[in-house]
Design a protein around this motif. Structure first.
Motif, PDB file in Angstrom:
ATOM      1  N   THR A   1       0.832  -1.255   0.018  1.00  0.00           N
ATOM      2  CA  THR A   1      -0.078  -0.098   0.020  1.00  0.00           C
ATOM      3  C   THR A   1       1.002   1.227   0.059  1.00  0.00           C
ATOM      4  O   THR A   1       1.872   1.238   0.265  1.00  0.00           O
ATOM      5  N   SER A   2       0.378   2.415  -0.216  1.00  0.00           N
ATOM      6  CA  SER A   2       0.975   3.534  -0.412  1.00  0.00           C
ATOM      7  C   SER A   2       1.139   3.964   1.097  1.00  0.00           C
ATOM      8  O   SER A   2       2.225   4.938   1.519  1.00  0.00           O
ATOM      9  N   LEU A   3       0.686   3.559   2.153  1.00  0.00           N
ATOM     10  CA  LEU A   3       0.958   3.769   3.661  1.00  0.00           C
ATOM     11  C   LEU A   3       2.114   2.951   4.138  1.00  0.00           C
ATOM     12  O   LEU A   3       2.618   3.155   5.252  1.00  0.00           O
ATOM     13  N   ASP A   4       2.586   2.066   3.257  1.00  0.00           N
ATOM     14  CA  ASP A   4       3.873   1.168   3.826  1.00  0.00           C
ATOM     15  C   ASP A   4       4.913   1.983   4.115  1.00  0.00           C
ATOM     16  O   ASP A   4       5.778   1.700   5.082  1.00  0.00           O
ATOM     17  N   VAL A   5       5.352   3.353   3.434  1.00  0.00           N
ATOM     18  CA  VAL A   5       6.596   3.934   3.518  1.00  0.00           C
ATOM     19  C   VAL A   5       6.226   4.593   5.216  1.00  0.00           C
ATOM     20  O   VAL A   5       7.401   4.948   5.799  1.00  0.00           O
ATOM     21  N   LEU A   6       4.823   4.930   5.436  1.00  0.00           N
ATOM     22  CA  LEU A   6       4.783   5.738   7.018  1.00  0.00           C
ATOM     23  C   LEU A   6       5.109   4.485   8.124  1.00  0.00           C
ATOM     24  O   LEU A   6       5.563   4.639   8.788  1.00  0.00           O
ATOM     25  N   PHE A   7       4.533   3.289   7.472  1.00  0.00           N
ATOM     26  CA  PHE A   7       4.668   2.019   8.654  1.00  0.00           C
ATOM     27  C   PHE A   7       6.100   1.737   8.557  1.00  0.00           C
ATOM     28  O   PHE A   7       6.539   1.315   9.741  1.00  0.00           O
ATOM     29  N   ASP A   8       6.856   1.898   7.690  1.00  0.00           N
ATOM     30  CA  ASP A   8       8.245   1.446   7.709  1.00  0.00           C
ATOM     31  C   ASP A   8       8.981   2.206   8.459  1.00  0.00           C
ATOM     32  O   ASP A   8      10.200   1.929   8.928  1.00  0.00           O
ATOM     33  N   ARG A   9       8.650   3.655   8.786  1.00  0.00           N
ATOM     34  CA  ARG A   9       9.635   4.420   9.467  1.00  0.00           C
ATOM     35  C   ARG A   9       9.244   4.303  10.852  1.00  0.00           C
ATOM     36  O   ARG A   9      10.016   4.973  11.613  1.00  0.00           O
ATOM     37  N   LEU A  10       8.377   3.568  11.650  1.00  0.00           N
ATOM     38  CA  LEU A  10       7.986   3.470  12.723  1.00  0.00           C
ATOM     39  C   LEU A  10       9.476   2.715  13.388  1.00  0.00           C
ATOM     40  O   LEU A  10       9.710   1.587  12.733  1.00  0.00           O
ATOM     41  N   ILE A  11       9.376   2.848  14.536  1.00  0.00           N
ATOM     42  CA  ILE A  11      10.765   2.219  15.435  1.00  0.00           C
ATOM     43  C   ILE A  11      10.081   1.686  16.508  1.00  0.00           C
ATOM     44  O   ILE A  11       9.733   2.292  17.415  1.00  0.00           O
ATOM     45  N   SER A  12      10.414   0.640  16.926  1.00  0.00           N
ATOM     46  CA  SER A  12       9.893  -0.088  18.252  1.00  0.00           C
ATOM     47  C   SER A  12      11.249  -0.076  19.197  1.00  0.00           C
ATOM     48  O   SER A  12      12.318  -0.456  18.948  1.00  0.00           O
ATOM     49  N   VAL A  13      10.887   0.555  20.320  1.00  0.00           N
ATOM     50  CA  VAL A  13      11.938   0.786  21.298  1.00  0.00           C
ATOM     51  C   VAL A  13      11.468   0.080  22.629  1.00  0.00           C
ATOM     52  O   VAL A  13      10.878   0.581  23.598  1.00  0.00           O
ATOM     53  N   ARG A  14      11.468  -1.250  22.181  1.00  0.00           N
ATOM     54  CA  ARG A  14      10.828  -2.232  23.579  1.00  0.00           C
ATOM     55  C   ARG A  14      11.396  -1.941  24.962  1.00  0.00           C
ATOM     56  O   ARG A  14      10.799  -2.072  25.785  1.00  0.00           O
ATOM     57  N   PRO A  15      12.846  -1.935  24.926  1.00  0.00           N
ATOM     58  CA  PRO A  15      13.482  -1.821  26.246  1.00  0.00           C
ATOM     59  C   PRO A  15      12.778  -0.734  27.064  1.00  0.00           C
ATOM     60  O   PRO A  15      12.557  -0.844  28.197  1.00  0.00           O
ATOM     61  N   LEU A  16      12.824   0.602  26.535  1.00  0.00           N
ATOM     62  CA  LEU A  16      12.142   1.666  27.300  1.00  0.00           C
ATOM     63  C   LEU A  16      10.778   1.485  27.320  1.00  0.00           C
ATOM     64  O   LEU A  16      10.247   1.906  28.490  1.00  0.00           O
ATOM     65  N   GLU A  17      10.120   1.262  26.434  1.00  0.00           N
ATOM     66  CA  GLU A  17       8.560   0.781  26.804  1.00  0.00           C
ATOM     67  C   GLU A  17       8.406  -0.014  27.788  1.00  0.00           C
ATOM     68  O   GLU A  17       7.631   0.215  28.605  1.00  0.00           O
ATOM     69  N   ASP A  18       9.160  -1.325  27.889  1.00  0.00           N
ATOM     70  CA  ASP A  18       8.927  -2.164  29.113  1.00  0.00           C
ATOM     71  C   ASP A  18       9.465  -1.388  30.386  1.00  0.00           C
ATOM     72  O   ASP A  18       8.832  -1.674  31.533  1.00  0.00           O
ATOM     73  N   ARG A  19      10.523  -0.766  30.469  1.00  0.00           N
ATOM     74  CA  ARG A  19      11.125  -0.126  31.545  1.00  0.00           C
ATOM     75  C   ARG A  19       9.906   0.903  32.022  1.00  0.00           C
ATOM     76  O   ARG A  19       9.783   0.966  33.425  1.00  0.00           O
ATOM     77  N   ILE A  20       9.458   1.604  31.347  1.00  0.00           N
ATOM     78  CA  ILE A  20       8.334   2.387  32.006  1.00  0.00           C
ATOM     79  C   ILE A  20       7.257   1.914  32.391  1.00  0.00           C
ATOM     80  O   ILE A  20       6.722   2.272  33.650  1.00  0.00           O
ATOM     81  N   GLY A  21       6.934   0.888  31.843  1.00  0.00           N
ATOM     82  CA  GLY A  21       5.666   0.144  32.137  1.00  0.00           C
ATOM     83  C   GLY A  21       5.961  -0.712  33.531  1.00  0.00           C
ATOM     84  O   GLY A  21       5.084  -0.858  34.296  1.00  0.00           O
ATOM     85  N   LYS A  22       7.072  -1.200  33.599  1.00  0.00           N
ATOM     86  CA  LYS A  22       7.313  -1.985  35.134  1.00  0.00           C
ATOM     87  C   LYS A  22       7.724  -1.094  35.996  1.00  0.00           C
ATOM     88  O   LYS A  22       7.096  -1.215  37.247  1.00  0.00           O
TER      89      LYS A  22
END
Length: 795
Positions: A115-136
């Motif tokens: 899709t034409s939206l793939d370029v926007l999805f591809d720019r997303l970055i998952s920072v799981r360690p920071l996400e988990d640290r804040i949640g914990k």
């Protein structure tokens, strides 16, 4: 590019943006919607339209991605970069953005079509360690977990111990002999320290520090000397606790600052994705279609509906401009829809260039314009001493100054408000000037001179708003190619004006005017008669098509009935052949036994000849059976039912690989109820294949990925709700749901079980612990449902 505030306001573009913003799933998308402006770059407009169309397709096949609130996140990240310590609320919002980015990646990973939206999805970055640290660390806006750091855990353990010592000491005052000195047998707090309420007259009986007095003076709040030291320790521990919390928050803020680029990128790109889904949702709500964007200077609107008029009342219109003619002159009675047609034309141009779908048919074509210039409405101004005519002329002078060959110009009642003869001449001259500059234009008018101008001038076309002379009411339909009548006399008479006055007015008309109006009336009468004949022909064609479909259906039913009878006969023949084969095998066995007992060579030869004859007969029977037809059932997604289903049809259930019979069809959503043995299932038409009577089933297995699509429903959601169920019943639902999630390619799901007593959560946790499909599971974090939700990570 010139899309002035005056143009946007006159065409009510701001109202479109207000309605669009109501569909925004995030604050960032809402602000983008309110600031959306048309663009005059062909590639940009094409990309916007494609994004809107792709978002609509993703919504239809996969639902909405899990959007997260983005209000204030960018400001918080900016403050963190400057060294500020963020509040727990701000850190939770950042964790929510990171969690949403990860879920967005899971969402688009299962999409098989680019899709034409793939370029926007591809720019997303998952920072799981920071996400988990804040949640914990952060459990709520005002709640930091004990496990946030070993130091904080130790401080809170000591705080609990100090609290218990103080309460134990003070309990001797409440329950002992000194309780008679107390106003109430309770322990309370004053200025952050534990105190007891003592009767004022006994204040000398309790040694300690006086902290407060009641408003009546009857009670004093004293901190006994026995707990002063413990209270001091508690205050010190509380101060150390806050200092440790501040240190932890500062540490998390620094981590956010270090990942500011990723967080900001996620925010921006998710806002753009959310904005595309906003446009898609608005398009679905108004029943819009994606227009064809062309680089040619042309407009072709088919059954266009003004988006601000209710769908139940608006009359669709067809408007063509460009190509064979560049100027359109619209005439007709007052309140007949001329101005609405003009506004629809201009508003569609703005919406298309803003990337919005249009409430019209898909074959609608829109060119790209650098300016949309309009003169619509009564511009009379008392403050500026401008009459209606003068105000319009000031606006027209401004328009003429900006017209280019890429302009769309719209005039409402051009030349009105002054002497009719001079006004008509002036209007004609203005239209000629606009044409010479190469612009497209459309104008409404009552002047007969402009109707004649359109008839005599190449590249200029008449159009009229249809008026029903029998009911004396406008139909609001726009007829391109036909000049219209004002029908002033007919309307005035209907409103109660004396017939004598109407006759005198008619006598004042010149002969040429009467003849011209008569010709128009005859043309209109002929056109309406042809329209009625065309509608009658269309009705007859529809009747023929219906008859043809019914005849073909009956033929198919008779053919199917015949095939069923043949199939029944072949089945019986097969049974006879099977019986014969079994008997012949027995005979051969017996004959072989006899041959072994015979020595004569001639006997063996005759025996072999007999066996060959029997085999030939059996082979003939098998060939007859092999000619029987099979019904090959396809499980591919592109299967189309050969006809609408009805109750009693035999169908093949794709998800269950079983045959069944349709017992009911829902009128509301078209869902089918199918009885397959003891199983009764409610499925959509996409999950069944129609079985023709009398034909055997031969399943054509699809590719593995297509088989998954056939099993997993398109409306799969990353959460399941089992609140109110008991453990075994809930697990039955969850067990099937986990299978669906794995086949759908979803690796993170939520089980909503509610808080209650916690019994259901514990039961589900026990099942999950022993399930090989589960990689891990945890209680929901803040913003995910807390203890009322279990988040499961699948292998």
């Amino acid at each position: 590019m010139l899309f002035t505030e005056k143009t946007l306001s006159a065409l009510e573009y701001d109202k479109i943006l207000a309605r669009l913003s109501a569909f925004a799933p995030t604050e960032g998308a809402r602000l983008r919607a309110l600031s959306l402006m048309p663009d005059d770059d062909y590639d940009t407009v094409l990309l916007r339209q494609q994004e809107t169309a792709d978002a609509r397709r993703l919504i239809a096949t996969k639902g909405y991605p899990p959007f997260a609130g983005d209000d204030g996140v960018m400001d918080a990240v900016g403050r963190a970069e400057k060294g500020a310590t963020l509040l727990p609320r701000e850190l939770l919002a950042i964790a929510g953005i990171l969690r949403a980015a990860r879920h967005f990646l899971d969402y688009i990973a299962t999409s098989e079509t680019p899709t034409s939206l793939d370029v926007l999805f591809d720019r997303l970055i998952s920072v799981r360690p920071l996400e988990d640290r804040i949640g914990k660390v952060i459990l709520g806006e005002d709640l930091i977990a004990d496990e946030a750091s070993p130091v904080l855990s130790d401080i809170r353990r000591r705080i609990r111990a100090a609290n218990n010592r103080i309460k134990d000491t003070l309990s001797t005052y409440i329950g002992g002999a000194r309780s008679k000195y107390l106003q109430e047998n309770i322990v309370t707090m004053r200025n952050g320290r534990y105190v007891i309420p003592v009767k004022a007259e006994y204040r000398g009986e309790i040694k300690g520090l006086l902290h407060d007095t009641s408003s009546s003076g009857a009670t004093v709040f004293i901190e006994p000397l026995a707990v002063v030291e413990a209270n001091n320790e508690l205050r010190e521990l509380a101060s150390r606790e806050q200092a440790e919390i501040d240190r932890i928050l500062a540490e998390l803020s620094l981590e956010c600052a270090n990942n500011a680029g990723a967080i900001a990128s996620d925010c921006r790109n998710m806002t753009e994705i959310a904005f595309a889904y906003t446009r898609a949702s608005y398009a679905d709500a108004i029943g819009a279609a994606t227009p064809r964007i062309t680089e040619e200077k042309r407009i072709s609107i088919l059954r266009g509906r003004h988006p601000l008029i209710e769908k139940d009342t608006v009359v669709p219109i067809d408007i063509t401009l460009g190509g064979e003619f560049d100027t359109l002159i619209i005439t007709g009675p007052n309140t007949g829809g001329k101005t609405v047609a003009l506004k629809t034309l201009g508003l569609f141009a703005l919406m298309a260039q803003a990337g919005l779908a249009l409430p019209a048919e898909e074959r609608t074509e829109m060119g790209i314009f650098s300016e949309v210039l309009v003169d619509i409405g009564d511009e009379q101004s008392i403050e500026q001493s401008l009459s209606t005519f003068s105000a319009h002329m000031v606006n027209i002078v401004s328009i003429i100054g900006h017209v280019t060959d890429r302009s769309l110009v719209l005039f409402d009642e051009l030349g009105a408000g002054t002497d009719p003869v001079e006004g008509a001449a002036l209007a004609e001259a203005i239209l000629e000037e606009v044409r010479e500059r190469g612009a497209l234009s459309a104008s409404t008018t009552h002047y007969a001179e402009l109707k004649v101008y359109a008839l005599e001038t190449e590249g200029v076309q008449n159009a009229s708003c249809e008026f029903d002379v029998e009911t004396l009411r406008p139909t609001y339909r726009l007829i391109v190619g036909m000049p219209g009548k004002s029908n002033a006399f007919a309307i005035s008479e209907k409103l109660g004006l004396s017939p004598d006055i109407i006759r005198r007015a008619d006598a004042h008309l010149s002969g040429d005017t009467k003849r011209f109006e008569g010709v128009i009336a005859q043309l209109e009468s002929s056109r309406m008669e042809m329209e009625r004949e065309r509608e009658e022909a269309e009705r007859l064609r529809r009747e023929y098509e219906s008859f043809k479909v019914e005849a073909e259906r009956r033929l198919r039913e008779k053919t199917a009935s015949s095939e069923k009878e043949i199939a029944t006969a072949l089945t019986r023949a097969r049974q006879l052949l099977d019986s014969a084969r079994a008997g012949s095998d027995y005979i051969f066995k017996e004959l072989d036994e006899i041959r072994r007992k015979q020595n004569a060579a001639n006997f063996a030869e005759e025996l072999n000849r007999a066996k060959a004859a029997v085999r030939d007969r059996l082979r003939e029977g098998n060939e007859l059976y092999d000619k029987a037809e099979f019904r090959e059932i396809s499980l591919e997604d592109d299967y189309v039912l050969p006809r609408p289903l009805k109750v009693g049809d035999r169908v093949f259930l794709v998800s269950y690989h079983q045959e069944g019979e349709v017992t009911a069809i829902s009128e509301r959503d078209g869902k089918l109820t199918v009885q397959a043995g003891i199983l009764k299932a409610k499925v959509s038409t996409k999950d069944v294949r129609l079985l023709e009577d009398g034909k055997r089933i031969k399943v054509k297995e699809p590719k593995p990925e297509a088989r998954l699509r056939a099993v997993v429903r398109a409306d799969f959601r990353p959460e399941v709700d089992v609140r109110g169920m008991i453990g075994d019943d809930a697990w039955f639902i969850v067990d099937k749901y986990l299978d669906d999630a794995i086949m759908a390619g979803v690796r993170t799901v939520r089980i909503i079980h509610g808080k209650g007593t916690g019994a259901l959560r514990k039961a589900i946790a026990q099942y999950l612990k022993a399930d090989r499909r589960v990689a891990s599971h945890r209680m929901g974090a803040y913003g995910e449902g807390d203890a009322g939700v279990t988040v499961v990570e699948l292998k």
